[in-house]
Design a protein around this motif. Structure first.
Motif, PDB file in Angstrom:
ATOM      1  N   LEU A  98      -4.489  15.415  48.205  1.00  0.00           N
ATOM      2  CA  LEU A  98      -4.828  14.364  48.950  1.00  0.00           C
ATOM      3  C   LEU A  98      -4.392  13.096  48.820  1.00  0.00           C
ATOM      4  O   LEU A  98      -3.901  12.713  47.390  1.00  0.00           O
ATOM      5  N   ARG A 100      -3.267   9.919  48.705  1.00  0.00           N
ATOM      6  CA  ARG A 100      -3.593   8.470  48.055  1.00  0.00           C
ATOM      7  C   ARG A 100      -3.388   7.721  47.952  1.00  0.00           C
ATOM      8  O   ARG A 100      -2.520   6.672  47.328  1.00  0.00           O
ATOM      9  N   TRP A 110     -10.744   5.913  51.431  1.00  0.00           N
ATOM     10  CA  TRP A 110     -10.444   7.010  50.882  1.00  0.00           C
ATOM     11  C   TRP A 110     -11.720   7.777  50.689  1.00  0.00           C
ATOM     12  O   TRP A 110     -11.660   8.438  50.082  1.00  0.00           O
ATOM     13  N   GLU A 111     -12.796   7.093  51.019  1.00  0.00           N
ATOM     14  CA  GLU A 111     -13.967   6.667  50.748  1.00  0.00           C
ATOM     15  C   GLU A 111     -14.490   7.931  51.699  1.00  0.00           C
ATOM     16  O   GLU A 111     -14.296   9.383  51.440  1.00  0.00           O
ATOM     17  N   LYS A 114     -12.307  11.061  50.022  1.00  0.00           N
ATOM     18  CA  LYS A 114     -12.966  12.289  49.055  1.00  0.00           C
ATOM     19  C   LYS A 114     -14.344  13.106  49.216  1.00  0.00           C
ATOM     20  O   LYS A 114     -14.540  14.121  48.723  1.00  0.00           O
ATOM     21  N   ARG A 118     -14.589  16.807  48.234  1.00  0.00           N
ATOM     22  CA  ARG A 118     -16.039  17.233  48.349  1.00  0.00           C
ATOM     23  C   ARG A 118     -16.108  18.037  48.853  1.00  0.00           C
ATOM     24  O   ARG A 118     -16.923  19.224  47.845  1.00  0.00           O
ATOM     25  N   LEU A 156     -12.145  14.471  41.152  1.00  0.00           N
ATOM     26  CA  LEU A 156     -11.636  13.895  42.027  1.00  0.00           C
ATOM     27  C   LEU A 156     -12.977  12.534  41.998  1.00  0.00           C
ATOM     28  O   LEU A 156     -12.314  11.522  42.979  1.00  0.00           O
ATOM     29  N   ASN A 157     -13.862  12.768  41.222  1.00  0.00           N
ATOM     30  CA  ASN A 157     -14.680  11.310  41.483  1.00  0.00           C
ATOM     31  C   ASN A 157     -14.170  10.456  40.705  1.00  0.00           C
ATOM     32  O   ASN A 157     -13.660   8.818  40.438  1.00  0.00           O
ATOM     33  N   THR A 159     -10.355  10.065  40.435  1.00  0.00           N
ATOM     34  CA  THR A 159      -8.862   9.513  41.438  1.00  0.00           C
ATOM     35  C   THR A 159      -9.471   8.626  42.202  1.00  0.00           C
ATOM     36  O   THR A 159     -10.609   8.171  42.572  1.00  0.00           O
TER      37      THR A 159
END
Length: 709
Positions: A98, A100, A110-111, A114, A118, A156-157, A159
């Protein structure tokens, strides 16, 4: 459900073959030879049973086997989402890489990234294992080889974006290591990124294990208009005894439809002091020069801010400034110097980076009080002091001071100087018949670092008519040489300080260097090196590591008097409000600069008005949002037998490629082929049994029923 080769479904027309076979009877008659056929009557043979299907089970088995063969050749697969993982034969090792880096903060990238990660974790089977690798300029395995889906989703949440740039190599190397250590029969790596071209050079040396499925997911936008503060130049000058700073900011805009007006602000210590408006073309740049401001306090915090856009991280640039440290230089020229012997040295007392307070004294002696407030001592064509004065100079250098000897006709050698100077001086050499020039310089030395660039100065234009011979000792080091091979400048380290020897004068009597353009920066280089001066660094870049315990590393904001104590713990406050403890140690104390903003550093429990502060900015190279072709990167790291899947923001860019990989992972055709083979074996058994049963019945006088085998 999808089909990779749907045209093979035309083979289903072959299902009529078993039906035709069942509806067609092969007559079995015994041939009787008659001597004559004239008395026989021809009667057509008719069978009312041959157009009826007698063995429905056999027909169904044959038809189903043929249908399975056709389905196998059409390569079926189950549909899955781009981020999801299809059914495979056996458990899988999945690594999600991922991105970042701060460019992923553009808009809602970014959302979306993710969300894609997910979906991958939610699609894992019970026996699957997964890892989450975070990518920026470095790599971090946040979660490594786990089957716990809840842990993966929770990690993940939590990060968040970093302030660092993009570098694919470290993260992909880490993913390669995880996959190579795995014993799972299936391996897959999912790369979720905006695929900035600046982070990939093609020779990272990454190669995933054979059989690894590489699935890059491209998070992009149709257009990416963006403006950023690309650079900042801070110029120092002195006016009416006060030090002033002038800030010049360069603003760059990439993409757009029409020119736009942007507001840019200069902040000092959190207060807006100046505001300007800059006009930017769709693809252009502009330089904004702010009015000079007085610099009087240590650790003055400054920021240049643009009004925010889709990528706010590159809309600001922070810096820390402190007043320049005046380097006091004492020039000793003897009781009866030549006229204007130090004139050219006195005129070289100002620079943009620091001021030189030069005091010229007609003497050959110095006191402890003189040396206590002095950074550099210059002996300008005088004999080396003797006795207590010599001892003071030696202690001064060993304690960190700088000493420069300018040799001339009056510079006489004294015994005992071998322990102080870089070599033994000889007699004066006359070059008047053929002037020598500086033929070789060690340009990597700090004295000449300002001359490393192109067109930065030509020392070869200066002519030297006289010089003194210098024979280097074991502790001496040559820095510059004349074209006849003799030493022009030599250095020796003595304790914490430095001794330099220049073998010709610094006026117009022995040479004409003093009237050359290189003279002023050359003298500045000499004094800065002898004084231990280092250019101030107003900011650092996210991702760097700073040694707070290094005195030289603190000069970017203050002088040596502002060094932090090494025998107490220190606390660095992060821009996000957290803190980092730097334990007391006699060695290095490293501070990782991970966030954009200001890092105040102080002893715990203390709140000084102006603590030592470090400014951190993002790498402006990350503002270049041009994306590379994800298939180019995936093909470079994937095994040769592996295809890639390309996705963008949840929409498939290569449906055919994705379908091919879905079918390859699921391998349903193998199951269909096995089922067809089993049915054909069953059909053979049923057919043979029916044939044997029919033949037995016929032999015992029963009616004949064809088996159609």
């Amino acid at each position: 459900m999808g089909l990779l080769a749907p045209l093979f479904l035309l083979g289903l027309a072959g299902l009529v073959v078993p039906i035709v076979v069942h509806l067609t009877e092969r007559q079995r008659r015994e041939v009787v030879d008659f001597p004559s056929l004239m008395f026989l009557r021809k009667i057509p043979f008719r069978s009312s049973r041959r157009k009826k299907i007698h063995h429905w089970a056999l027909l169904a088995v044959r038809a189903l086997a043929l249908a399975l063969l056709v389905a196998a050749f059409s390569r079926p697969f189950f549909d899955n989402d781009v981020g999801g993982i299809g059914t495979t034969l056996g458990p899988r090792e999945v690594v999600v890489v991922l991105d970042r880096s701060y460019s992923m903060g553009y808009g809602d990238r970014w959302e979306r990234a993710k969300t894609q990660a997910r979906q991958v974790f939610e699609g894992l089977d019970v026996q699957d294992r997964a890892s989450l690798v975070l990518m920026s300029k470095g790599a971090e395995a946040l979660l490594r080889v786990t089957s716990d889906r809840d842990r993966l989703l929770a990690g993940l949440n939590e990060t968040d974006l970093s302030a660092d740039g993009t570098l694919y190599g470290p993260a992909l190397k880490l993913a390669q290591t995880i996959l190579e250590e795995s014993e799972q029969p299936n391996r897959e790596v999912v790369i979720i990124s905006d695929f900035q071209r600046s982070g990939w050079n093609g020779d990272e040396g990454v190669a995933f294990p054979a059989g690894t499925l590489v699935s890059p997911v491209l998070i992009s936008d149709e257009t990416t208009p963006n403006a950023s503060v690309a650079s900042l130049i801070l110029r120092r000058d002195f006016f009416s005894g006060q030090e002033r700073m002038t800030a010049e900011a360069r603003v760059v805009r990439r993409q757009g439809d029409a020119p736009e007006e942007r507001t840019i602000v200069l902040e000092l210590d959190g207060q807006e002091t100046q505001t300007q408006t800059v006009s930017l073309d769709p693809t252009g740049s502009a330089v904004v020069t702010f009015d000079p401001f007085t610099l009087s306090d240590l650790y003055t915090l400054g920021s240049i801010r643009l009004d925010s856009d889709a990528l706010p991280q590159d809309d600001e640039l922070h810096f820390v400034l402190s007043p320049g440290r005046a380097m006091r230089t004492l020039v000793l020229e003897g009781a009866n110097p030549r006229q204007d012997a130090s004139f050219y040295l006195e005129t070289a007392h100002i620079s943009e980076e620091a001021s030189f307070e030069i005091e010229v004294r007609r003497s050959t002696s110095v006191s402890d009080a003189d040396l206590a407030s002095t950074d550099v001592v210059i002996l300008n064509d005088i004999p080396f002091p003797q006795g207590a004065a010599a001892d003071r100079l030696r202690a001064f250098v060993e304690g960190g001071g700088g000493l420069l000897l300018i040799l001339g006709a009056r510079s006489e050698w004294r015994t005992g100087l071998e322990e102080i100077l870089p070599g033994r001086t000889g007699s004066a050499m006359d070059h008047s018949r053929g002037a020598v020039r500086l033929g070789r310089l060690e340009r990597s030395h700090p004295v000449f670092e300002s001359f490393t660039g192109p067109r930065s100065g030509d020392f070869a234009r200066a002519r030297f008519f006289m010089s003194r011979d210098l024979e280097l000792g074991p502790e001496g080091r040559g820095i510059a040489w004349f074209d006849d091979g003799s030493v022009a400048l030599a250095e020796r380290r003595l304790g914490e300080g430095t001794v330099l020897v220049w073998t010709s004068r610094m006026d117009r009597f022995w040479n004409d260097l003093a009237v050359q353009p290189v003279f002023l920066p050359f003298v500045h280089g000499l004094v800065r090196h002898l004084a231990g001066y280092r250019e101030r660094i107003p900011w650092f870049t996210a991702g760097q590591v700073l040694d707070i315990a290094d005195p030289a590393g603190l000069v970017f904001v203050a002088d040596r008097e502002s060094e932090l104590p090494s025998d107490v713990d220190l606390v660095a406050l992060t821009p996000s409000g957290g803190s980092v403890t730097l334990p007391a140690t006699a060695g290095p104390r490293f501070l990782e600069l991970e966030q954009q903003g200001f890092y105040p550093v102080r002893p715990p429990g203390m709140n000084p008005e102006r603590p030592l502060t470090v400014a951190v900015n993002v790498d402006v190279a990350e503002s270049e949002l041009e994306a590379m072709d994800p298939e180019e990167l995936a093909a470079a790291v994937a095994p040769r037998d592996t295809d890639v899947v390309i996705g963008a923001g949840g929409e498939i860019l290569s449906v055919e490629m994705q379908e091919r990989n879905q079918e390859r992972r699921q391998s349903l055709w193998r199951l269909l082929m096995v089922a067809a083979l089993v049915l054909l074996l069953i059909e053979t058994g049923i057919s043979n049994w029916i044939s044997r049963a029919t033949a037995t019945n016929f032999e015992h006088g029963g009616s004949y029923v064809p088996s159609n085998t």
